[in-house]
Structures are given as C-alpha cells and as structure tokens.
Design a protein around this motif. Structure first.
Motif, short mmCIF file in Angstrom:
data_model
loop_
_atom_site.label_atom_id
_atom_site.label_comp_id
_atom_site.label_asym_id
_atom_site.label_seq_id
_atom_site.Cartn_x
_atom_site.Cartn_y
_atom_site.Cartn_z
N ILE A 1 35.27 38.19 48.36
CA ILE A 1 34.24 38.89 48.89
C ILE A 1 34.53 39.50 50.09
CG2 ILE A 1 31.87 39.12 49.27
CD1 ILE A 1 32.37 38.81 46.38
N ARG A 2 34.57 40.87 50.35
CA ARG A 2 34.73 41.36 51.73
C ARG A 2 35.61 40.67 52.82
NH1 ARG A 2 29.73 41.68 54.38
NH2 ARG A 2 28.71 40.30 52.84
N ILE B 1 35.68 33.99 50.35
CA ILE B 1 34.83 33.45 49.22
C ILE B 1 35.44 34.37 48.12
CG2 ILE B 1 32.58 33.57 48.29
CD1 ILE B 1 31.50 33.50 51.20
N PRO B 2 36.26 33.43 47.03
CA PRO B 2 36.61 33.86 46.00
C PRO B 2 35.73 34.49 44.81
CG PRO B 2 37.80 32.05 46.47
CD PRO B 2 36.71 32.12 47.17
N LEU C 1 23.14 39.34 48.36
CA LEU C 1 23.17 39.79 46.89
C LEU C 1 23.92 40.92 46.19
CD1 LEU C 1 21.17 39.40 44.29
CD2 LEU C 1 19.66 41.12 45.24
N GLU C 2 24.07 41.93 47.07
CA GLU C 2 24.80 42.84 46.73
C GLU C 2 26.39 42.19 46.31
OE1 GLU C 2 23.11 42.96 49.22
OE2 GLU C 2 21.64 44.74 48.65
N ASP C 3 26.82 41.08 47.18
CA ASP C 3 28.20 40.29 46.69
C ASP C 3 28.00 39.69 45.32
OD1 ASP C 3 29.20 41.10 49.28
OD2 ASP C 3 28.09 39.48 50.34
N VAL C 4 26.97 39.02 44.88
CA VAL C 4 26.88 38.35 43.67
C VAL C 4 27.11 39.45 42.62
CG1 VAL C 4 25.31 37.19 42.11
CG2 VAL C 4 25.21 36.79 44.46
N THR C 5 26.37 40.74 42.54
CA THR C 5 26.35 41.89 41.89
C THR C 5 27.71 42.15 41.79
OG1 THR C 5 24.03 42.29 42.17
CG2 THR C 5 25.43 44.11 41.11
N ALA C 6 28.51 42.48 42.72
CA ALA C 6 29.87 42.91 42.76
C ALA C 6 30.78 41.88 41.94
CB ALA C 6 30.30 43.36 44.56
N SER C 7 30.70 40.81 42.47
CA SER C 7 31.53 39.53 41.67
C SER C 7 31.28 39.78 40.22
CB SER C 7 30.95 38.23 42.27
OG SER C 7 31.13 38.26 43.66
N ASN D 1 34.02 48.45 46.77
CA ASN D 1 34.30 48.13 48.18
C ASN D 1 34.14 46.77 48.65
OD1 ASN D 1 31.57 48.59 48.30
ND2 ASN D 1 31.66 50.15 49.96
N ARG D 2 33.41 46.00 47.88
CA ARG D 2 32.89 44.59 48.20
C ARG D 2 34.32 43.47 47.85
NH1 ARG D 2 27.81 43.39 50.53
NH2 ARG D 2 26.66 45.18 50.55
N ILE D 3 34.88 43.90 47.09
CA ILE D 3 35.71 42.89 46.53
C ILE D 3 37.42 43.18 47.18
CG2 ILE D 3 37.20 42.10 44.64
CD1 ILE D 3 34.01 41.83 44.65
N THR D 4 37.90 42.52 47.89
CA THR D 4 39.06 42.64 48.49
C THR D 4 40.22 41.87 48.07
OG1 THR D 4 38.53 41.01 50.56
CG2 THR D 4 38.07 43.48 50.69
#
Length: 75
Positions: free
Chosen positions: A17-18, A22-23, A50-56, A2-5
């Motif tokens: 990212i959300r 930020i691609p 940090l959760e955005d890095v992991t999700a990426s 759900n962090r990737i849109t």
C-alpha cells in the motif's frame, strides 16, 4: 490502482500500500479473518485509510481474475 505499489527494493517486491511497507496480502488476510475495514484501519499504522482497504481488495480480485487457478473438483 495508484495506491498499490511494487518496489523490488522494498518488502521483497510484493505489492504494498502506497510504499508504506504494508503488503496487500496482509490487508486481504485481515479481512478474510473477519476483521471489518474499520478494524483493519485501527490496527495498521497511519496514514492507512479506507481507500487502501478497498484498493487491496480490488487488486486481489483483479489478480485472481487474470489467472487460471487450478481447483480440486468437489464431490
């Protein structure tokens, strides 16, 4: 994930990212260039986390797992 849109009206429809513009590719490239997750977080504008890095990284791994990528044979 759900962090990737993906929004066709934002950033040309590339995964971001959300909706922060930020691609995912930007984050993955920063890690590939040797930056630590902490350095990536410090470089990108808040509220990047940090959760955005992991999700990426998960998104990138899932994306290449779902496709056949032709590689040149090595010697």
């Amino acid at each position: 994930m759900n962090r990737i849109t993906v929004n066709p009206n934002q950033m040309g429809g590339v995964p971001c990212i959300r909706e922060l513009r930020i691609p995912v590719a930007t984050v993955v490239n920063m890690i590939a260039e040797g930056m630590t997750p902490g350095e990536v977080i410090a470089e990108l504008p808040p509220p990047f986390e940090l959760e955005d890095v992991t999700a990426s990284l998960r998104f990138a791994a899932d994306t290449v797992s779902d496709r056949e990528i032709p590689l040149q044979p090595t010697a």
